[in-house]
Write an enzyme that holds these catalytic residues in place. Structure first.
Site, PDB file in Angstrom:
ATOM      1  CB  CYS A   1      32.691  76.977  12.996  1.00 19.53           C
ATOM      2  SG  CYS A   1      33.003  78.025  14.452  1.00 19.53           S
TER       3      CYS A   1
ATOM      4  CB  SER B   1      27.164  79.249  10.677  1.00 14.78           C
ATOM      5  OG  SER B   1      26.967  78.798  12.005  1.00 14.78           O
TER       6      SER B   1
ATOM      7  CG  ASN C   1      32.015  84.010  15.039  1.00 18.25           C
ATOM      8  OD1 ASN C   1      32.111  85.041  14.392  1.00 18.25           O
ATOM      9  ND2 ASN C   1      30.948  83.739  15.784  1.00 18.25           N
TER      10      ASN C   1
ATOM     11  CG  ASN D   1      26.053  75.267  10.716  1.00 15.47           C
ATOM     12  OD1 ASN D   1      25.639  76.027   9.849  1.00 15.47           O
ATOM     13  ND2 ASN D   1      26.607  75.719  11.824  1.00 15.47           N
TER      14      ASN D   1
ATOM     15  CB  CYS E   1      26.446  81.914  16.172  1.00 14.66           C
ATOM     16  SG  CYS E   1      26.362  80.400  15.208  1.00 14.66           S
TER      17      CYS E   1
ATOM     18  CD  GLN F   1      31.411  76.343  17.943  1.00 12.17           C
ATOM     19  OE1 GLN F   1      31.765  77.534  18.062  1.00 12.17           O
ATOM     20  NE2 GLN F   1      30.225  75.907  18.344  1.00 12.17           N
TER      21      GLN F   1
ATOM     22  CG  ASN G   1      31.530  81.554  18.501  1.00  8.75           C
ATOM     23  OD1 ASN G   1      31.275  81.294  17.334  1.00  8.75           O
ATOM     24  ND2 ASN G   1      31.232  80.739  19.486  1.00  8.75           N
TER      25      ASN G   1
HETATM   26  N1  LIG Z   1      29.953  79.244  16.376  1.00 12.79           N
HETATM   27  C1  LIG Z   1      29.885  78.786  14.999  1.00 12.79           C
HETATM   28  C2  LIG Z   1      28.721  77.906  14.739  1.00 12.79           C
HETATM   29  C3  LIG Z   1      28.962  76.587  15.242  1.00 12.79           C
HETATM   30  C4  LIG Z   1      27.814  75.751  14.856  1.00 12.79           C
HETATM   31  C5  LIG Z   1      27.760  74.525  15.695  1.00 12.79           C
HETATM   32  N2  LIG Z   1      27.203  74.844  16.999  1.00 12.79           N
HETATM   33  C6  LIG Z   1      26.902  73.474  15.031  1.00 12.79           C
HETATM   34  O1  LIG Z   1      26.713  72.435  15.639  1.00 12.79           O
HETATM   35  O2  LIG Z   1      26.472  73.710  13.899  1.00 12.79           O
HETATM   36  C7  LIG Z   1      29.859  79.924  14.016  1.00 12.79           C
HETATM   37  O3  LIG Z   1      30.404  80.970  14.337  1.00 12.79           O
HETATM   38  O4  LIG Z   1      29.327  79.729  12.917  1.00 12.79           O
END
Ligand SMILES: N[C@H](CCC[C@H](N)C(=O)O)C(=O)O
EC number: 5.1.1.7
Length: 288
Positions: free
Chosen positions: A78, A226, A80, A164, A224, A49, A17
Site C-alpha cells: 500500500c 502501488s 499511499n 500486490n 493508489c 486500507q 486514499n
Molecule cells: N491503496 C494502496 C493499494 C492497496 C492495494 C490493495 N487494494 C490490494 O488489495 O492490493 C496503495 O496506495 O498502494
C-alpha cells in the site's frame, strides 16, 4: 478473536486514499476482518486500507506492517498507506529515515520537506509472481477483456506484482472509461486467483501518465500508490514512457522512479494526518 475496541487510531490519507493507522506494537493482535468491514461503513470511519503496525522481528526496523482492505482482505502493498505510516512514525520519533518490514519485503522511507519517498522494491513480471491462474509467456499483454466482445472497452492489460497484483489497461482516453462498471468483474477475473487491482492509464507524454484505479477490496479510490508504481513500470517496459514519470491520479500527483541501478521502484508524494481517536464497540459492530 480479540476485539480492537478501545484501541487508538489515527486517520490519515495519501492523496485522498483513505488510511486508518492502528499502532498495535504495545498490544499485538490480528485485525478481525469483520471489525474492519464494520469500521469501513460510510457512516462510521470509511477507509480504503488499515495500516496495522506490529513489533519488528529484527533490530533496525521500526515496525512490521500488515495491510487490510475495506472488505477485510489482506494486501501485500500500500504505497499511499506506507507514506502515511512514515509520516506518523516521523511525528512520533523525529527520525526522517524510517524502515518497515512487510509480507512483501523491506520498505525504506525518507520524510523530507519535498515529500515522502518510499522504496517499494523491484517489480515482478513472471506469471506465477503476479499470480496468474496459469502460464503466460508475455505478461505485457494478457489475453483478457471487458465490455462488448465485438468492441471491448478494455483489453490486453499489462500485469505486474509490486507487492500486490496489478492489471494496467493503457487507453487513449482514460476519462472515457467507466471503471466503476468494469472494475468489479476485472478485479475478480478468473485469470487472477488472488484477484487484482485494476488501473486505466493514459500516457500523456514520455514522463506523464493519467491514471484511475479500481482497487482490490476497496473499489474506486482517489489514489493508489502501488498502482502508480505498477503503471509506471509497465509503461516503461512497453516503451511508452521513460523510467521516471509523474503519475496524475484523481487525488493528485506522485513521482515514480524505476531505478536502473537496482530495479527498485521509488515513489514520492505527500501524506496527511487528519485526526485521531479511540475505537468503540459500536464502530466495530461489536455488541457490548
Ligand atoms: N491503496 C494502496 C493499494 C492497496 C492495494 C490493495 N487494494 C490490494 O488489495 O492490493 C496503495 O496506495 O498502494
Amino acid at each position: 478473536m480479540a476485539s480492537l475496541a478501545d484501541r487508538p487510531f489515527v486517520k490519515m490519507n495519501g492523496l485522498g486514499n483513505e488510511i486508518v493507522v492502528l499502532d498495535l506494537r504495545d498490544g499485538p493482535m490480528p485485525v478481525p476482518p469483520e471489525e474492519a468491514r464494520a469500521l469501513a461503513r460510510p457512516d462510521v470511519l470509511p477507509f480504503d486500507q488499515i495500516m496495522a503496525l506490529y513489533p519488528a522481528a529484527v533490530p533496525g526496523i521500526d515496525a512490521y506492517v500488515r495491510i487490510i482492505n475495506a472488505d477485510g482482505s489482506e494486501a501485500g502493498a500500500c504505497g499511499n498507506g506506507t507514506r502515511c505510516i512514515a509520516l506518523y512514525e516521523y511525528g512520533r520519533t523525529g527520525r526522517a529515515h524510517i524502515r518497515f518490514e512487510s509480507i512483501a519485503g523491506l520498505l525504506d522511507c525518507n520524510v523530507s520537506s519535498s515529500g515522502i519517498t518510499v522504496d517499494m522494491g523491484p517489480p515482478r513480471f513472471g506469471w506465477a509472481d503476479i499470480p496468474l491462474a496459469g502460464p503466460v509467456a508475455d505478461t505485457r499483454a494478457l489475453d483478457i477483456q471487458a465490455g462488448p466482445a465485438e468492441a471491448p472497452a478494455l483489453a490486453h492489460p499489462a500485469v505486474v506484482n509490486v507487492g500486490n497484483p496489478h492489471a494496467v489497461f493503457f487507453v487513449p482516453d482514460a476519462a472515457a472509461v467507466d471503471l466503476g462498471r468494469y472494475g468489479p468483474e476485472l478485479e475478480r477475473h478468473p485469470a487472477f486467483p488472488d484477484r487484482a487491482n485494476i488501473s486505466v492509464a493514459q500516457v500523456l507524454s514520455p514522463d506523464h501518465i493519467l491514471l484511475k484505479v479500481w482497487e482490490r477490496g476497496a473499489g474506486l479510490t482517489r489514489a493508489c500508490g502501488s498502482a502508480a508504481c505498477a503503471t509506471a513500470v509497465c509503461a516503461a517496459r512497453l516503451g511508452l514512457t521513460c523510467r521516471r514519470v509523474t503519475v496524475t491520479l484523481p487525488g493528485g500527483d506522485l513521482t515514480i522512479d524505476w531505478r536502473e541501478a537496482d530495479d527498485h521502484i521509488l515513489m514520492t508524494g505527500p501524506a496527511e494526518l487528519e485526526f485521531s481517536g479511540r475505537l468503540t464497540p459500536d464502530m466495530l459492530g461489536v455488541t457490548a
